[in-house]
Design an enzyme around this catalytic site. Sequence first.
Site, PDB file in Angstrom:
ATOM      1  CE  LYS A 114      -7.655   0.766   3.312  1.00 37.45           C
ATOM      2  NZ  LYS A 114      -6.962  -0.345   3.981  1.00 37.45           N
ATOM      3  CD  GLU A 174      -0.125  -4.651   2.891  1.00 35.71           C
ATOM      4  OE1 GLU A 174      -0.618  -5.136   1.856  1.00 35.71           O
ATOM      5  OE2 GLU A 174      -0.774  -4.065   3.773  1.00 35.71           O
TER       6      GLU A 174
END
Length: 732
Positions: A220, A86
């Site tokens: 996360k 990405e």
Amino acid sequence: MLLGCVNRVWVKVQPSGQSFWHFCCTGEGFPSVLDRMRMLKRASALILRRGITTYQSRMCKNDSLFRVHPSVSQALAENKPVVALESTIITHGMPYPHNLSTAKEVEAIVRAEGATPATVGVIEGRVHVGLSSEELDHLARCKSSLKVSRRDLPYVISKGLSGGTTVSATMIAAHRAGIPVFVTGGIGGVHRDGENSLDISADLTELGRTPIAVVSAGVKSILDIGRTLEFLETQGVCVATYGASKNFPAFFSPQSGFTSPYQVCNPEEAAELIASTLSLCLQSGVLLAVPIPEEHAEAGLLIEEAIQAAVTETSAKGVTGRDVTPFILQKVNELTEGKSLQANIALIHNNAKVGSQISCALSKQITERKLRGKTSHNGKHSDIVVIGGINVDFIAKGRQKTLHFGQTNPGSVCQSFGGVGRNIADSLSRLGCQPLFISATGADSHSEAVLNYCKHMNTSGVARLEEQSTATYCAVITESGELSLGLGDMDIHQQITEQYVSQFEKQLSAATLVCLDGNIPVQTINYVCSIANKHNVNVWFEPTDSDKACKPFLSDAWKSLSYSSPNLAELRTMNKTLGLQTPEVLPSSLEEMLSVAVALSRPLLEHLHCLVVTLGAGGVLVCGEHDAGSVNLQPRKQKTKRQLCAVHYPALTVTAEETMNVSGAGDSLAGALIAGIFQRRDTDSCVRMGLLAARLSLASPHPIAPTLTSDSVDPNRVQTQDWLTPRFMWID
């Protein structure tokens, strides 16, 4: 320029100097039927070239919006491992110059592990799969770059903007390019209080609808990890932790307090999981969660405390939406005095290493499976090679006895997959043989669809060519099943060249039978015939149509043919090409057709072992060497003088209401005949197998009926009242 509708499918045509005239004809504004016919051909030709698709689906094939870097294209073409990366980590994840150096380091790690990196980004309205050094630098420095998710792609492209692709947008681009493995830092998830705010990352829904393996460090800890895992389960995403534990990681920490459903211990196990997912065609992805390396996990507690402080500040300052993650990461970096950035870079490096190893293992497994497939085809069933066309068929059937030009005719239009060579190879594959099929397609969506449909076949000999269009064929048939008009865009068949086919010379030389489709170039036919003559290989020639029936007969190549399955018009062309006398007009009565077929077969049987002349509703005439009151169909070992005869088999009855498709009956007949020959059945059983297969084809929307099996065409199992006594005739 106007729009016309074909059974609710819109087609855009602008014929030169004339008004629009749509498929099946409105007829308005044209003075003659001849004009209408010309316009029909133009409209149909456009349909063939672009496919009968909606305007939207045609736009979805707009490759000008996607640019695949040459290094990536070459690696994919050679079945070498490629890893997608990405670019939001470049545009939004880190400050300059850390973002650029990290991006280049990650690409270097991928290369060091033996894979090709393909960083995805949007530059001036085009999605790039694989970035040059200059393009990486451009994204790293660009201060106006947008964060591009699935929802943002249309806007960014329409405005010609640049941006870094998130997990979801990168998955879309990687899948389109054919890259199965994608490495990132961490994926998005369900935000805390997401059950009320409905703040859920598009990464999760993308994993549920795009078959890509995403290698990440989990999610996360600022997110609701438990609900994220629940949402992934709802989306049907297979989640596995990579390594010795099933603990699901939380980005900076190897443990989140949650457990993954599954675990893979090494690259080979991960590759097996990915391969199984792709083989099942589930259209959903795989999430492989890789824990951060232990040496960097020690800083996890400090980073987690900083994250909680950053989350509190985020709420206090009213930061929302896409700005949350960048704000928290920057704040955490400040609070940890750069330790979070170091840990972030470390886990990204580790993910790149692990993802590349998985990609290499996957590539190796796919290659080995193909080789095993080739080996199996080179064994017991590798003695048949089929060379010919593969195309997408569009069949339009009218609901009236007569189609009227000058008005819209009621009917139905369906798509199927055909091509004479493909049909014969398909038929053989369904009947227990496993022929090697050699052909060519474009590198387009039609190719993807047809090859996906042909997974039961050995298509390892099919070339996918850039800048080429997969062949398409459009047939308009009447209510009774008769062909009213057929148009084909078959230019790609000329790419089945002698040079390409010569790569398979070993398989050709070792084959018992090679089947040639008349669509392939003359030079290719001549080459195969020379190989057959040298190695005593039998060749079956399927003429395809009257124009192509002449190809082997333009030289002495025809003398190397063993079998051919022409209709009466094609048989006449063969004779005419050899300079032999032929009737100007073909007869219509069965008795006269049989007489002409026998006369036209006689000179060809000086060299051919057997001719199977198809007579449509009149049945089949099998001509060749006399053997115990019938024709000997078994391959001959050498040419000797023979006594010739013919046997006529009447066709099985198929009503107009039952007839759905006329494009594959002859190919089904030929495929079943060949299968019967290789099963060493007697001639009567072989022909009856062919007739049963042809009947199945006529009653199916597909050229080769999916219901075709050895049992469905076994004359000893299938009970029918239609069998009539075959008629024996002497030729000499």
